[in-house]
Write an enzyme that holds these catalytic residues in place. Structure first.
Site, PDB file in Angstrom:
ATOM      1  N   HIS A 139      -3.341  -5.679   6.395  1.00  0.00           N
ATOM      2  CA  HIS A 139      -3.177  -4.239   6.268  1.00  0.00           C
ATOM      3  C   HIS A 139      -4.129  -3.737   5.201  1.00  0.00           C
ATOM      4  O   HIS A 139      -4.150  -4.255   4.080  1.00  0.00           O
ATOM      5  CB  HIS A 139      -1.728  -3.900   5.891  1.00  0.00           C
ATOM      6  CG  HIS A 139      -1.457  -2.437   5.867  1.00  0.00           C
ATOM      7  ND1 HIS A 139      -0.547  -1.858   5.016  1.00  0.00           N
ATOM      8  CD2 HIS A 139      -1.991  -1.416   6.589  1.00  0.00           C
ATOM      9  CE1 HIS A 139      -0.523  -0.555   5.216  1.00  0.00           C
ATOM     10  NE2 HIS A 139      -1.390  -0.261   6.162  1.00  0.00           N
ATOM     11  N   ASP A 140      -4.914  -2.714   5.520  1.00  0.00           N
ATOM     12  CA  ASP A 140      -5.953  -2.275   4.585  1.00  0.00           C
ATOM     13  C   ASP A 140      -5.378  -1.857   3.237  1.00  0.00           C
ATOM     14  O   ASP A 140      -5.994  -2.108   2.191  1.00  0.00           O
ATOM     15  CB  ASP A 140      -6.815  -1.163   5.188  1.00  0.00           C
ATOM     16  CG  ASP A 140      -6.029  -0.006   5.778  1.00  0.00           C
ATOM     17  OD1 ASP A 140      -4.808   0.090   5.556  1.00  0.00           O
ATOM     18  OD2 ASP A 140      -6.646   0.826   6.480  1.00  0.00           O
ATOM     19  N   ASN A 165       4.433   7.278   1.139  1.00  0.00           N
ATOM     20  CA  ASN A 165       3.297   7.974   1.731  1.00  0.00           C
ATOM     21  C   ASN A 165       3.336   9.452   1.351  1.00  0.00           C
ATOM     22  O   ASN A 165       4.394  10.084   1.422  1.00  0.00           O
ATOM     23  CB  ASN A 165       3.330   7.852   3.252  1.00  0.00           C
ATOM     24  CG  ASN A 165       2.822   6.527   3.751  1.00  0.00           C
ATOM     25  OD1 ASN A 165       3.140   5.497   3.170  1.00  0.00           O
ATOM     26  ND2 ASN A 165       2.062   6.542   4.815  1.00  0.00           N
TER      27      ASN A 165
END
Length: 495
Positions: free
Chosen positions: A241-242, A301
């Site tokens: 996952h970046d 987020n």
């Protein structure tokens, strides 16, 4: 050249990708960008897909450059965005290009699943993952409801970095950090939840073996070796996952830090030894994603520069031609805190016009309505900084250690105005940089796998030696920021 170890990173985002060559020299990481290319969405048949064959070809092009130079690669690592996946058939062929998380087929699927299949609180208690309609769990549910033929006939389900590694090696794995974005992984067991997998009509055996970052997946197939002129180069499961690779590259000196990965999305969080799954984390919709060396990325987020990017596309040509510093500088001439929004309000998810959405929000909350690009830009920056303050305050609640510094990484770290606002709003020292942190984390995890680096803190020391960090200290009017925060809370509560 023979005395150096070279690491090849494939770094794929939702709009573009890169291949990078890195090597350690004198305790520092040196890197060279080999290729940069678009990652285009394909719209056909009423759906949006990723072109995985085009991405594979771009990887091969980068590797061919290395092969032509006669470089002896130590390893290869791939990181991508989260949640999306590829179906593999019985004949070991890709059944269809993978559907993109922006496809509308999941609209309403999450709500239906949580109402009729597994209750929301139970899903959170199993996974500790925040609820977003495009999470893999809800994508699979929507596909099952639609009788997706690729899903019905698949032998394997591979998340994006794992699928690309499989194309290079023929080996199928399920890397931990990318699996954690699916909302199907149980951080307590370290494996996918059979209950959640079975709830969407799948079996655990259809997913690859679980591996941790730093594990060798396999070596390049003979086919790829012939195409690239390389030998049997190992392919390493980095933090697939970046964001996992980006957080691994935070140049922190100790655990007393929070991070803000700033770009289209902003991800603010802390690094913990265990997942934090509680009534409070559920209430605030925090997420627990997999990190390296058994850590958890406890984060939230935040909408991020999506607001600014969308508005910029709508402004007249003469405004779009201004550089970012010119446009953002003009916003600094506007009265502070004149208009404030909640960046994470659903009104800003994907409106037909972001400018109109911001203006309507301000009308509904009885504020001055921003009209000019400078006024709108100032509204966005003020509001993001205040949202960061709110989330940073929550992180201080959850952390069992003091947070003494906030590391801002990613492209947003270059925005000096927003970064200074973040220091002012949060009342904490901010260290900005590196910008291209994802590829750095990718390559450093390869170095760790090869034995050149001992652990995460040795990695971070090398990164700190290799990049320039710009410090920002709280310098604004504290009373004014406190008053603006009260205004922000009042406005967001009434919405």
């Amino acid at each position: 050249m023979e005395n150096k170890k070279y690491y090849f990173a494939v770094d794929l985002g939702a709009t573009s990708g890169r291949t990078i060559l890195g090597t350690l020299v004198g305790g520092k990481l040196e890197q060279e960008e080999l290729t940069r290319f678009p990652n285009n969405l394909i719209e056909t048949g009423g759906h949006f897909y990723w072109d995985i064959y085009a991405l594979y070809l771009e990887m091969i092009k980068g590797l061919q450059i290395v092969g032509k130079r006669g470089i002896d690669l130590s390893s290869i690592g791939i990181d991508t965005w989260g949640v999306d996946f590829v179906f593999i058939g019985d004949d070991d062929a890709i059944l269809r290009n993978p559907m993109a998380y922006r496809d509308p087929h999941t609209f309403g699927a999450m709500e239906e699943y949580l109402s009729h299949v597994v209750p929301q609180r139970e899903v959170y208690d199993i996974t500790g993952i925040q609820f977003m309609n495009f999470n893999s769990l809800f994508q699979l549910y929507a596909m099952g409801k639609a009788n997706n033929s690729a899903m019905q006939h698949c032998k394997k389900v591979l998340f994006m970095p794992d699928a690309l590694s499989w194309m290079l090696t023929g080996e199928a794995v399920c890397e931990y950090t990318i699996a954690s974005t699916s909302q199907m992984l149980d951080p307590r067991t370290g494996d996918l939840s059979e209950k959640l997998i079975e709830s969407v009509g799948m079996k655990r055996s259809q997913f690859g073996r679980m591996v941790q970052p730093g594990t060798q997946i396999g070596v390049l197939t003979e086919e790829v070796q012939k195409m690239t002129g390389l030998g049997a180069v190992p392919v390493i499961a980095v933090a697939g996952h970046d964001t996992g690779s980006a957080v691994a590259a935070v140049p922190a000196k100790d655990k007393h830090f929070a991070y803000l990965s700033s770009g289209t999305w902003s991800l603010m969080g802390i690094e913990t030894q265990d997942a934090i799954i509680s009534d409070r984390s559920y209430e605030l919709n925090f997420t627990n994603e997999g990190g390296i060396e058994g850590t958890t990325r406890f984060l939230k987020n935040i909408c991020g520069m999506w607001l600014y990017e969308r508005c910029r596309k709508e402004w007249p040509e003469e405004v779009r031609q201004l550089s970012h510093p010119e446009l953002q500088g003009s916003a600094m001439q506007v009265e502070a805190f004149r208009s404030i929004i909640n960046p994470d309000d659903k009104a800003f998810a994907n409106p037909p016009s972001m400018i109109e959405a911001i203006q309507q929000y301000c009308r509904e909350t009885n504020q001055a309505v921003p009209e000019t690009p400078a006024e709108i830009c100032r509204c966005i920056f003020d509001s993001l900084a205040l949202r960061y303050r709110q989330v940073f305050g929550w992180l201080k609640e959850f952390a069992d250690f003091n947070l003494t510094v906030l590391h801002v990484i990613g492209g947003g770290s270059l925005n000096k105005y927003l970064t200074q606002f973040t220091a002012d709003a949060c009342g904490v020292e901010v260290l900005a940089g590196p910008q291209e942190c994802t590829a750095i984390g990718n390559m450093m995890l390869q170095a760790k796998a090869s034995g050149d680096v001992s652990d995460i803190w040795a990695m971070r020391q090398i990164i700190a030696n290799s990049v320039e960090m710009v410090p920002y200290h709280p310098a604004g009017d504290k009373a004014a920021w406190d008053q603006a925060y009260e205004k922000y809370l009042k406005i967001t509560n009434q919405k």
